[in-house]
Write an enzyme that holds these catalytic residues in place. Sequence first.
Site, PDB file in Angstrom:
ATOM      1  N   HIS A 126       0.812  -1.208   0.000  1.00 56.36           N
ATOM      2  CA  HIS A 126       0.000   0.000   0.000  1.00 56.36           C
ATOM      3  C   HIS A 126       0.849   1.262   0.000  1.00 56.36           C
ATOM      4  O   HIS A 126       1.916   1.327   0.606  1.00 56.36           O
ATOM      5  CB  HIS A 126      -0.943   0.012   1.207  1.00 56.36           C
ATOM      6  CG  HIS A 126      -0.229  -0.066   2.525  1.00 56.36           C
ATOM      7  ND1 HIS A 126       0.241   1.045   3.189  1.00 56.36           N
ATOM      8  CD2 HIS A 126       0.105  -1.131   3.295  1.00 56.36           C
ATOM      9  CE1 HIS A 126       0.823   0.683   4.318  1.00 56.36           C
ATOM     10  NE2 HIS A 126       0.752  -0.640   4.414  1.00 56.36           N
ATOM     11  N   ASP A 127       0.387   2.239  -0.740  1.00 60.37           N
ATOM     12  CA  ASP A 127       0.994   3.578  -0.790  1.00 60.37           C
ATOM     13  C   ASP A 127       2.369   3.604  -1.449  1.00 60.37           C
ATOM     14  O   ASP A 127       3.106   4.587  -1.303  1.00 60.37           O
ATOM     15  CB  ASP A 127       1.074   4.193   0.616  1.00 60.37           C
ATOM     16  CG  ASP A 127      -0.282   4.270   1.286  1.00 60.37           C
ATOM     17  OD1 ASP A 127      -1.147   5.004   0.783  1.00 60.37           O
ATOM     18  OD2 ASP A 127      -0.486   3.581   2.308  1.00 60.37           O
ATOM     19  N   GLY A 144       4.856  -1.340   2.530  1.00 58.59           N
ATOM     20  CA  GLY A 144       4.100  -0.119   2.301  1.00 58.59           C
ATOM     21  C   GLY A 144       4.976   1.112   2.231  1.00 58.59           C
ATOM     22  O   GLY A 144       6.057   1.178   2.820  1.00 58.59           O
TER      23      GLY A 144
END
Length: 278
Positions: A126-127, A144
Site C-alpha cells: 500500500h501507498d 508499504g
Amino acid sequence: MAEGARQIIHPSAVVEAGAKLGEGVSIGPFCVVGAEATLADGVTLHSHVVVAGRTSIGARTKVFPFASLGHQPQDLKYADEPSDLTIGSDCLIREGVTMNPGTSGGGMHTIVGDRCAFLANSHVGHDCKLGNNIILSNGVLLAGHVSVGDYAILGGAAAVIQFARVGAHAFVGGLSGLENDLIPFGMALGDRASLAGLNIIGLKRRGFGREQIHALRHAYRMLFASGGTLKERVAKVADTFADQAAVMEIVDFVRAGGERALVTPRDASARDLAGSEA
C-alpha cells in the site's frame, strides 16, 4: 455492461456492473473485475485474475493468472477508506502478483508507472510509488510506502522495508534485504544490504557515456569518503559536478531525505568498487 468494440470477455468471467472497459480489452476465463475498476484499451487479463476496488489499469498492460490487484491493503490500520491503485500502460504482471491500494496514512494512492515488469509472486504494498521501466523479479516484496525510481531493477526474492526509497537506475541484488534508502545508480547487496558500488552494467545498458560514468564514480568516492560530515561531502559533490545531471540526481536524492538513512558501503573495499575506469 454492454460489450465495447472488439472486446473479448469469456463466458465464465464476472464483470460487475459499473466497471469501465476500453476497446480491445480481453478478459479470460474465471476472471473477476469489480464495479469500480477501469481497464484501458487493449488490457489483457489472461485467466483467474481479480481486479478489485478502485483500480485503474493502463493501456495494453497484460495480467497473468492468479494476480490480485486492488484488494484491501495489508495494513491493520486500514478502515475501508476509499483509496485507489493506479497501474500504468504497457506493464507486464505475471502469475501470483499482488498489488494493494493506498491508505489514509500514505496519501490514499498506490501508483505504478508505465512499462514496468512484475515477475511471478512479487508484491507491491500500500501507498508505494513506482516510476517507469522498473523490473521486480520473482518474489520481490515491497512493503508499504516504498518509492522506486525509473529503470530500477530488484533481483529475485529481494525485500524492501516500509518507507524506503530506491533511486532511479539502482539495482538490488537477489535475496537482499534493503533496510534503508538506496541512491540513484547504486547497487545494494546482502542479507542486510550494503552499498556495493554503482550499477555500472545498468548504466552502460541505458546508454550512459564514459564521461558520465567517470563523473558518477568520482562523485561516489567523494560522497562516501571517510572525512567530514555527509552534509559537507554532498555540498562538495554538488559544487564539483554542478554540470553533471546524473550526479546531481544523487545529490537531490540525498538532500531530499526520507524516513530512512542511506545505504552505505560496509567497508573501505566496498567504496573502492566504484573506482576503476569505464
